[in-house]
Scaffold this motif. Structure first.
Motif, PDB file in Angstrom:
ATOM      1  N   TYR A 166     -15.665   2.430   2.009  1.00 20.18           N
ATOM      2  CA  TYR A 166     -16.086   2.548   3.779  1.00 20.18           C
ATOM      3  C   TYR A 166     -17.189   1.585   3.833  1.00 20.18           C
ATOM      4  O   TYR A 166     -17.862   0.852   3.054  1.00 20.18           O
ATOM      5  N   LEU A 181      -7.867  10.948   6.064  1.00 21.02           N
ATOM      6  CA  LEU A 181      -6.447  10.535   5.858  1.00 21.02           C
ATOM      7  C   LEU A 181      -6.284   9.416   5.102  1.00 21.02           C
ATOM      8  O   LEU A 181      -7.264   8.601   5.265  1.00 21.02           O
ATOM      9  N   ASP A 182      -5.099   8.879   4.428  1.00 20.31           N
ATOM     10  CA  ASP A 182      -5.083   7.468   4.126  1.00 20.31           C
ATOM     11  C   ASP A 182      -5.031   6.640   5.144  1.00 20.31           C
ATOM     12  O   ASP A 182      -4.381   6.667   6.118  1.00 20.31           O
ATOM     13  N   SER A 183      -6.226   5.891   5.087  1.00 18.25           N
ATOM     14  CA  SER A 183      -6.258   5.053   6.450  1.00 18.25           C
ATOM     15  C   SER A 183      -6.739   3.749   6.303  1.00 18.25           C
ATOM     16  O   SER A 183      -7.370   3.360   5.299  1.00 18.25           O
ATOM     17  N   LEU A 196       4.260  -0.170   5.856  1.00 17.63           N
ATOM     18  CA  LEU A 196       3.871   1.101   5.147  1.00 17.63           C
ATOM     19  C   LEU A 196       5.310   1.901   5.473  1.00 17.63           C
ATOM     20  O   LEU A 196       5.546   2.590   4.285  1.00 17.63           O
ATOM     21  N   TRP A 210       0.756  -1.187   0.004  1.00 11.88           N
ATOM     22  CA  TRP A 210       0.112   0.001   0.104  1.00 11.88           C
ATOM     23  C   TRP A 210       0.850   1.216   0.117  1.00 11.88           C
ATOM     24  O   TRP A 210       0.386   2.325  -0.104  1.00 11.88           O
ATOM     25  N   ALA A 211       1.971   1.164   0.223  1.00 11.71           N
ATOM     26  CA  ALA A 211       3.054   2.395   0.217  1.00 11.71           C
ATOM     27  C   ALA A 211       3.519   2.425  -1.349  1.00 11.71           C
ATOM     28  O   ALA A 211       4.469   3.207  -1.726  1.00 11.71           O
ATOM     29  N   ALA A 250       8.464   0.799   3.735  1.00 12.77           N
ATOM     30  CA  ALA A 250       8.492   0.728   2.259  1.00 12.77           C
ATOM     31  C   ALA A 250       8.208   2.363   1.807  1.00 12.77           C
ATOM     32  O   ALA A 250       8.640   2.773   0.708  1.00 12.77           O
ATOM     33  N   ASN A 251       7.866   3.263   2.593  1.00 11.17           N
ATOM     34  CA  ASN A 251       7.851   4.743   2.178  1.00 11.17           C
ATOM     35  C   ASN A 251       8.074   5.587   3.813  1.00 11.17           C
ATOM     36  O   ASN A 251       7.227   6.118   4.299  1.00 11.17           O
ATOM     37  N   LEU A 303       6.294   8.765   5.020  1.00 13.89           N
ATOM     38  CA  LEU A 303       4.987   8.949   5.474  1.00 13.89           C
ATOM     39  C   LEU A 303       4.965   9.048   6.874  1.00 13.89           C
ATOM     40  O   LEU A 303       6.046   8.451   7.732  1.00 13.89           O
ATOM     41  N   ILE A 310      -2.299   4.713  -3.796  1.00 14.90           N
ATOM     42  CA  ILE A 310      -0.969   4.278  -2.714  1.00 14.90           C
ATOM     43  C   ILE A 310      -1.091   5.524  -1.856  1.00 14.90           C
ATOM     44  O   ILE A 310      -1.373   6.628  -1.901  1.00 14.90           O
ATOM     45  N   ALA A 311      -0.552   5.272  -0.525  1.00 19.63           N
ATOM     46  CA  ALA A 311      -0.643   6.251   0.550  1.00 19.63           C
ATOM     47  C   ALA A 311       0.412   6.951   0.284  1.00 19.63           C
ATOM     48  O   ALA A 311       1.529   6.905  -0.183  1.00 19.63           O
ATOM     49  N   GLY A 312      -0.024   8.311   0.539  1.00 18.20           N
ATOM     50  CA  GLY A 312       0.893   9.496   0.564  1.00 18.20           C
ATOM     51  C   GLY A 312       1.009  10.224  -0.850  1.00 18.20           C
ATOM     52  O   GLY A 312       1.650  11.250  -0.765  1.00 18.20           O
ATOM     53  N   GLU A 313      -0.079   9.805  -1.748  1.00 16.24           N
ATOM     54  CA  GLU A 313      -0.210  10.821  -2.885  1.00 16.24           C
ATOM     55  C   GLU A 313      -1.243  11.719  -2.829  1.00 16.24           C
ATOM     56  O   GLU A 313      -1.479  12.336  -3.729  1.00 16.24           O
ATOM     57  N   GLY A 314      -1.982  12.065  -1.479  1.00 15.51           N
ATOM     58  CA  GLY A 314      -3.057  12.892  -1.378  1.00 15.51           C
ATOM     59  C   GLY A 314      -4.414  12.376  -1.627  1.00 15.51           C
ATOM     60  O   GLY A 314      -5.351  13.167  -1.904  1.00 15.51           O
ATOM     61  N   TYR A 315      -4.448  11.112  -2.047  1.00 15.69           N
ATOM     62  CA  TYR A 315      -5.872  10.566  -2.316  1.00 15.69           C
ATOM     63  C   TYR A 315      -6.863  10.557  -1.023  1.00 15.69           C
ATOM     64  O   TYR A 315      -8.060  10.556  -1.174  1.00 15.69           O
ATOM     65  N   ARG A 316      -5.883  10.198   0.329  1.00 20.17           N
ATOM     66  CA  ARG A 316      -6.624  10.328   1.449  1.00 20.17           C
ATOM     67  C   ARG A 316      -7.895   9.215   1.303  1.00 20.17           C
ATOM     68  O   ARG A 316      -8.990   9.614   1.856  1.00 20.17           O
ATOM     69  N   PHE A 317      -7.591   7.971   1.101  1.00 19.79           N
ATOM     70  CA  PHE A 317      -8.563   6.776   0.770  1.00 19.79           C
ATOM     71  C   PHE A 317      -8.630   6.146   2.052  1.00 19.79           C
ATOM     72  O   PHE A 317      -7.885   6.244   2.980  1.00 19.79           O
ATOM     73  N   HIS A 318      -9.945   5.430   2.360  1.00 16.12           N
ATOM     74  CA  HIS A 318      -9.893   4.611   3.302  1.00 16.12           C
ATOM     75  C   HIS A 318     -10.190   3.166   2.800  1.00 16.12           C
ATOM     76  O   HIS A 318     -10.866   2.997   1.917  1.00 16.12           O
ATOM     77  N   VAL A 319      -9.614   2.114   3.373  1.00 16.68           N
ATOM     78  CA  VAL A 319      -9.850   0.714   3.075  1.00 16.68           C
ATOM     79  C   VAL A 319      -9.679  -0.096   4.372  1.00 16.68           C
ATOM     80  O   VAL A 319      -9.344   0.295   5.326  1.00 16.68           O
ATOM     81  N   ASP A 362      -1.423  14.909   3.820  1.00 16.38           N
ATOM     82  CA  ASP A 362      -1.374  13.864   2.513  1.00 16.38           C
ATOM     83  C   ASP A 362      -0.362  13.025   2.858  1.00 16.38           C
ATOM     84  O   ASP A 362      -0.441  11.915   2.238  1.00 16.38           O
ATOM     85  N   LYS A 363       0.618  13.235   3.563  1.00 23.45           N
ATOM     86  CA  LYS A 363       1.775  12.423   3.884  1.00 23.45           C
ATOM     87  C   LYS A 363       1.710  11.473   5.345  1.00 23.45           C
ATOM     88  O   LYS A 363       2.653  10.976   5.765  1.00 23.45           O
TER      89      LYS A 363
END
Lengths: 383, 259
Positions: A243, B50-52, B67, A75-76, B70-71, B74, A224-233, B30-31
């Motif tokens: 959600y 947030l990315d969550s 996570l 996910w990163a 790998a980055n 973050l 992927i995390a950190g791109e600004g999408y601010r997604f939730h899974v 974002d990070k």
């Protein structure tokens, strides 16, 4: 070695080491694992190789942590792998399901040994084939590939990464101790960038992107995390936005898609090899190290004038059911040697549907079949 | 916003502190990635923009480890409950502290498994009643600050949901602190644990924390045991420097690459 530290050329190495090199050639840059015989050499090789090419190796506290760490790494945005054997594979099962539910590309290598329990840690087994399909709870579909040689440990690890990126599902490389520990010539070829599949990325901007809105092939693009999408899974049953939606309707929609994205794409996924099946009256269906023994037995049968063929399963899950059905209309019998007490034979029998006889040749593990045993099985099947 | 937490529950206050703490630090959201496990507190991941990641029971920390490694850019935060982090996930908790993975773990400790109906957990005080200790708990609890400090955490603090300003400042500090930071948040669970132990409503919980808390920054975590009737030692207990996993790994990786 090339500039980026990717190995090229011919090497005399064992299957575990070839698997590690295949992962690196596939672009794997994160490995989390826990020592276990007979898979340890994969981790050892990764611990030496990843630091020198800017990847990350981390030895986790157990296999549960290893499985979760590769999901996090994926996910990163990094291709990630873990390797284990039976006991560790069992520990990974719950979170293999998380990988399926979150649709996380990653590769899990199981170098099978003889079980149950601690069993024969240093000897061969093929007893985890059904666990590979059904081991995690709930309803899902997975991809499992079986190598028969160190060369295939290299090649199929690359295939495993490609399929996992394409279908966003953990892919299992179901090796066995013999294939993992045997040393043979392995050709590590330069893998062209266009041969490597990369997960589909979102085209919608943040705010418009839904993590589980699939494309026409039922696979959703992955942020992927950190791109600004601010997604939730979440591992909970969820809607296309990611959600929780805990209803039977959402479960129906989601789980059906998770299964169908594999089932409906099975022609693209399934791979097998056939030897002498065109005119065969009896077909040996085998996989892994057992397929190599079977090849010899089939040749011996041919020498005796028996029209024998070999169906070597490369993809075991999803199962090559269309092909087995076809063959069942032609052959009198299937012979299925396995280093277990009958797992894949159940699938063969199901697909044969009573049209052809199915004969299991079981081996409890700790060793392999002799060609003679399979040859006798071929003779017996035709009696 | 609709959420799953009961009236009077302390978890929401802690989530509020976490969100205000992000603002306070000025970190780029974002990070930032938030990882939760399972349980009432584990649902926090679904309520933040947030990315969550809402993962499996006990496994938020190893997921977060992947996570982060790998980055490394973050800012990785784990928000979960004490049953998730210290019982089923206890092994991961101590090993992440030992490795000194650069992450912040916010652990809501409400002394029971609330979501499943109030069973005893790893921090339930001796004698406390729960759905699975109807005659009183006969297992001694973990003192979490002591546990994680012993395992190698470089930042260890505890506040209650009565201490919202302190908690917010503390989480902000933990977010920017390199290395493994652990913030225990004592929270009440009026629906399950509170009812079984006759602790009243949410507001009674806050009153209890006000009366029973003793602020002592720098206190030895071994003094931070919590019994049925207090006191509750709060404050920042540990704030030390130690190379992170990444610091050490980079040294090794640079050496390997020069070879």
């Amino acid at each position: 070695m090339s500039e980026e530290g990717i190995r090229e050329g011919q090497f005399f190495i064992n299957g575990d080491e070839a698997c590690a090199e295949g992962a690196i050639s596939a672009g794997c840059r994160f490995f989390a694992g826990y020592p276990i015989t007979p898979a340890t050499e994969i981790a050892e090789r990764m611990s030496r190789r990843l630091p020198e090419i800017g990847g990350v190796y981390v030895q986790m506290e157990d296999e549960i942590a290893s499985m979760n760490a590769i999901l996090g790494a994926s996910w990163a945005g990094v291709k990630a792998m873990t390797s284990t054997s039976g006991p560790g594979f069992s520990l990974m099962m719950e979170n293999l399901g998380l990988g399926v539910m979150l649709e996380t590309p990653c590769v899990v290598v199981n170098v099978q040994r003889a079980g149950p329990s601690t069993g024969l840690p240093t000897s061969v087994g093929q007893g985890d084939m059904m666990q590979a399909k059904w081991g995690s709870h709930g309803v899902y579909e997975i991809i499992a590939i079986v190598p028969s040689s160190p060369q295939e440990m290299f090649d199929f690890t690359i295939t495993a990464f490609n399929l996992s990126e394409k279908y966003r599902v953990p892919v299992l490389l179901m090796a066995d101790e013999t294939v993992g520990h045997m040393s043979e010539k392995v050709v590590m070829r330069r893998v062209a960038p266009e041969e490597l599949v990369q997960r589909r990325r979102p085209t919608a901007p943040p705010g418009k992107y839904w993590p589980y809105q699939p494309d026409s092939d039922l696979v959703p693009p992955m942020a992927i995390a950190g791109e600004g999408y601010r997604f939730h899974v979440t591992g909970l049953t969820h809607d296309e936005r990611g959600y929780p939606e805990m209803t039977a309707a959402a479960q129906e929609r989601l789980v059906r898609r998770l299964v169908d994205k594999i089932r409906l794409n099975r022609k693209d996924i399934i791979n097998y090899e056939e030897v002498g099946t065109e005119d065969a009256e009896v077909v040996v269906c085998a996989y892994g190290i057992t397929a190599r023994v079977a090849r010899r037995a089939v040749q011996q049968a041919r020498d005796e004038g028996i029209r024998a063929g070999l169906l070597r399963l490369i993809t075991v899950w999803p199962f090559a059911e269309d092909r087995v059905r076809e063959l069942s209309q032609q052959v009198k019998a299937f012979v299925v040697p396995e280093i277990n007490y009958g797992q894949i034979v159940l699938e063969v029998e199901r697909c044969a549907g009573g049209r052809a006889k199915t004969l299991l040749l079981p081996h409890m593990g700790g060793g392999m079949h002799q060609p003679q045993t399979i040859l006798e099985g071929i003779r017996e099947a035709l009696r | 916003m609709p959420h799953i937490w009961c009236a009077g529950c302390g978890i929401g206050s802690a989530v509020g502190c976490f969100i205000r703490a992000i603002d306070r630090t000025g970190l780029n959201a974002d990070k930032m990635a938030l990882v939760s496990g399972i349980g009432c507190s584990g649902r926090a991941a679904g309520y933040v923009r947030l990315d969550s990641f809402h993962t499996t029971h006990g496994r938020a920390i190893p997921f977060a480890t992947g996570l982060k490694l790998a980055n490394p850019e973050l800012n990785v935060v784990v928000f979960s409950g004490e049953g998730d982090l210290a019982s089923i996930g206890g092994n991961h908790l101590i090993h992440a502290a030992r490795r000194n993975i650069d992450m912040t773990v916010i652990c809501i400790n409400n002394f029971n498994y609330g979501m499943t109906g109030g069973q005893l957990g790893p921090t339930t005080p001796l004698d406390a009643r729960s759905a699975t200790s109807p005659y009183g708990n006969y297992e001694p609890p973990f003192n979490l600050p002591r546990l994680v400090a012993a395992a190698g955490a470089t930042f260890v603090a505890r506040w209650t949901v009565f201490h919202l300003r302190q908690l917010e400042r503390c989480i902000a500090e933990a977010l920017v602190k390199p290395g493994f930071s652990f913030v225990e948040v004592i929270a009440h669970c009026p629906t399950a644990y509170g009812r079984l132990n006759k602790q009243g409503q949410g507001v009674d919980g806050l009153r209890y924390y006000k009366e029973k808390s003793v602020v002592r920054n720098g206190a030895d975590p071994s003094e931070a045991d919590i019994g049925m009737s207090g006191p509750i030692l709060v404050g920042k207990f540990i704030d030390i420097e130690r190379p992170t996993f990444w610091n050490n790994y980079m040294q090794v990786s640079n050496k390997a690459q020069k070879k």
